[in-house]
Scaffold this active site. Structure first.
Site, PDB file in Angstrom:
ATOM      1  N   PRO A 104       0.796  -1.163   0.270  1.00 30.70           N
ATOM      2  CG  PRO A 104      -0.633  -1.709   1.865  1.00 30.70           C
ATOM      3  CD  PRO A 104       0.579  -2.059   1.204  1.00 30.70           C
ATOM      4  CD  GLU A 153      -2.546  -4.870  10.021  1.00 31.33           C
ATOM      5  OE1 GLU A 153      -2.532  -3.836   9.782  1.00 31.33           O
ATOM      6  OE2 GLU A 153      -3.467  -5.595   9.440  1.00 31.33           O
TER       7      GLU A 153
HETATM    8  C1  9D3 Z   1      -3.557  -0.636   9.152  1.00 31.78           C
HETATM    9  C2  9D3 Z   1      -2.593  -0.185   8.088  1.00 31.78           C
HETATM   10  N1  9D3 Z   1      -2.869  -0.961   6.935  1.00 31.78           N
HETATM   11  C3  9D3 Z   1      -2.198   0.016   5.823  1.00 31.78           C
HETATM   12  C4  9D3 Z   1      -3.127   0.503   4.901  1.00 31.78           C
HETATM   13  C5  9D3 Z   1      -2.194  -2.025   7.012  1.00 31.78           C
HETATM   14  C6  9D3 Z   1      -2.168  -3.058   5.734  1.00 31.78           C
HETATM   15  C7  9D3 Z   1      -3.479  -3.357   5.293  1.00 31.78           C
HETATM   16  C8  9D3 Z   1      -3.296  -3.931   3.998  1.00 31.78           C
HETATM   17  C9  9D3 Z   1      -1.213  -3.616   5.294  1.00 31.78           C
HETATM   18  C10 9D3 Z   1      -1.099  -4.296   4.047  1.00 31.78           C
HETATM   19  C11 9D3 Z   1      -2.494  -4.547   3.467  1.00 31.78           C
HETATM   20  C12 9D3 Z   1      -2.574  -5.553   2.336  1.00 31.78           C
HETATM   21  N2  9D3 Z   1      -2.418  -4.769   1.200  1.00 31.78           N
HETATM   22  C13 9D3 Z   1      -1.575  -5.129   0.287  1.00 31.78           C
HETATM   23  O1  9D3 Z   1      -0.566  -6.059   0.565  1.00 31.78           O
HETATM   24  C14 9D3 Z   1      -1.493  -4.433  -0.958  1.00 31.78           C
HETATM   25  C15 9D3 Z   1      -2.074  -3.132  -1.523  1.00 31.78           C
HETATM   26  C16 9D3 Z   1      -3.256  -2.752  -0.961  1.00 31.78           C
HETATM   27  O2  9D3 Z   1      -3.716  -2.964   0.115  1.00 31.78           O
HETATM   28  N3  9D3 Z   1      -3.718  -1.626  -1.485  1.00 31.78           N
HETATM   29  C17 9D3 Z   1      -3.297  -1.448  -2.980  1.00 31.78           C
HETATM   30  N4  9D3 Z   1      -2.415  -1.748  -3.369  1.00 31.78           N
HETATM   31  C18 9D3 Z   1      -1.801  -2.834  -2.715  1.00 31.78           C
HETATM   32  S1  9D3 Z   1      -0.273  -3.806  -3.484  1.00 31.78           S
HETATM   33  C19 9D3 Z   1      -0.373  -4.633  -1.835  1.00 31.78           C
END
Ligand code: 9D3
Length: 265
Positions: free
Chosen positions: A88, A115
């Site tokens: 993200p 996470e």
């Molecule tokens: C609570 C903070 N979160 C960050 C927004 C933690 C989090 C949530 C979801 C960390 C990783 C994820 C999983 N997402 C991905 O691995 C991911 C992703 C995405 O969530 N949105 C857009 N592109 C991508 S590429 C990988």
């Protein structure tokens, strides 16, 4: 192009690349695609891939050792590959980035779960981080599929001649013109007459106008990203003149007639 996906869910991928254009690119030798299980590089009887975050907090973090092992194994198999972490926090994926990635020998796409990923893996072993947009997924797998999909169809030969990727409307910052196929009338809605006329110059003009006006209505932001060409300026001036005439007609007594006759679009 050699795609290697590193994931805790490798079984998600064969159903994806065993169909359609990606399947054809693999069969034609244009592309290879494998999904490796990060867990295969985890130590111990339980092959643990996650652990609690230093400093506390909820959720789990991907342990660095299995990820590093999986990335190094993939690099040994494809030494020229670029290592990309799906994250993200990454650079927003778009058509220009997809086109740039076609120049790579191979792509190692690392999918996070939980996470996030231990920062030391990102620093040492990852060339670039890519996000597919500002929404929260459960992991990087769907994002990796999107990158494989968008890059594959841009590889020379993947689409098979007729439909050149260079003609993609997004490459030109315009939406596609409206499309129609048979029947000529569907549930009371006819196909625009010009498309049945056989007048190829008129059809080209209609499509250019349709693409421009649809972009104006649905994605006006795209029109500010590159200059309009002369044909597009002419289309907008015609619409502008008609809109102004329509407004001016409101000041006259009784309904005004449109200058060019009624032209339904
Ligand atoms: C609570 C903070 N979160 C960050 C927004 C933690 C989090 C949530 C979801 C960390 C990783 C994820 C999983 N997402 C991905 O691995 C991911 C992703 C995405 O969530 N949105 C857009 N592109 C991508 S590429 C990988």
């Amino acid at each position: 192009m050699h795609f290697t996906v590193l994931t805790l869910f490798p079984e998600l991928f064969p159903p994806f690349w065993e169909h359609g254009i990606i399947r054809r690119a693999i069969d034609g030798g244009l592309v290879t695609a494998t999904a490796d299980n990060i867990r295969d590089h985890a130590a111990g009887r339980h092959r643990v891939t996650d652990d609690r975050p230093y400093g506390g907090g909820c959720g789990m973090v991907m342990k660095p050792e299995p990820l590093a092992g999986a990335i190094r194994a993939a690099r040994r198999r494809c030494p020229g590959a670029r290592t990309i972490l799906m994250s993200p926090q990454g650079r927003p994926f778009d058509q220009a980035l997809a086109a740039a990635l076609t120049a790579c020998d191979g792509l190692i796409l690392v999918c996070g779960r939980y996470e996030g990923v231990d920062e030391r893996v990102c620093v040492d072993l990852v060339d670039e981080e890519i996000s597919i947009g500002d929404y929260v997924l459960t992991g990087g797998e769907v994002a990796a599929m999107i990158v494989v999909d968008a890059v594959t169809r841009l590889l020379p030969g993947a689409l098979g001649g007729a439909d050149s990727a260079a003609e993609d409307s997004f490459a030109g910052q315009r939406l596609e013109h409206a499309q129609y196929t048979r029947p000529p009338v569907f549930e009371g809605q006819p196909v625009p007459e010009v498309l049945l006329s056989g007048d190829h110059a008129a059809i080209r003009r209609w499509r250019q106008e349709s693409a421009l006006i649809r972009t104006f209505l649905k994605r006006r932001d795209l029109l500010w990203e590159r200059p309009l060409d002369a044909g597009e300026v002419a289309v907008l001036k015609r619409w502008c003149a008609e809109i102004e005439a329509l407004i001016a007609a409101q000041d006259l007594p009784g309904p005004g007639a449109p200058p060019g006759g009624q032209q339904g679009r």
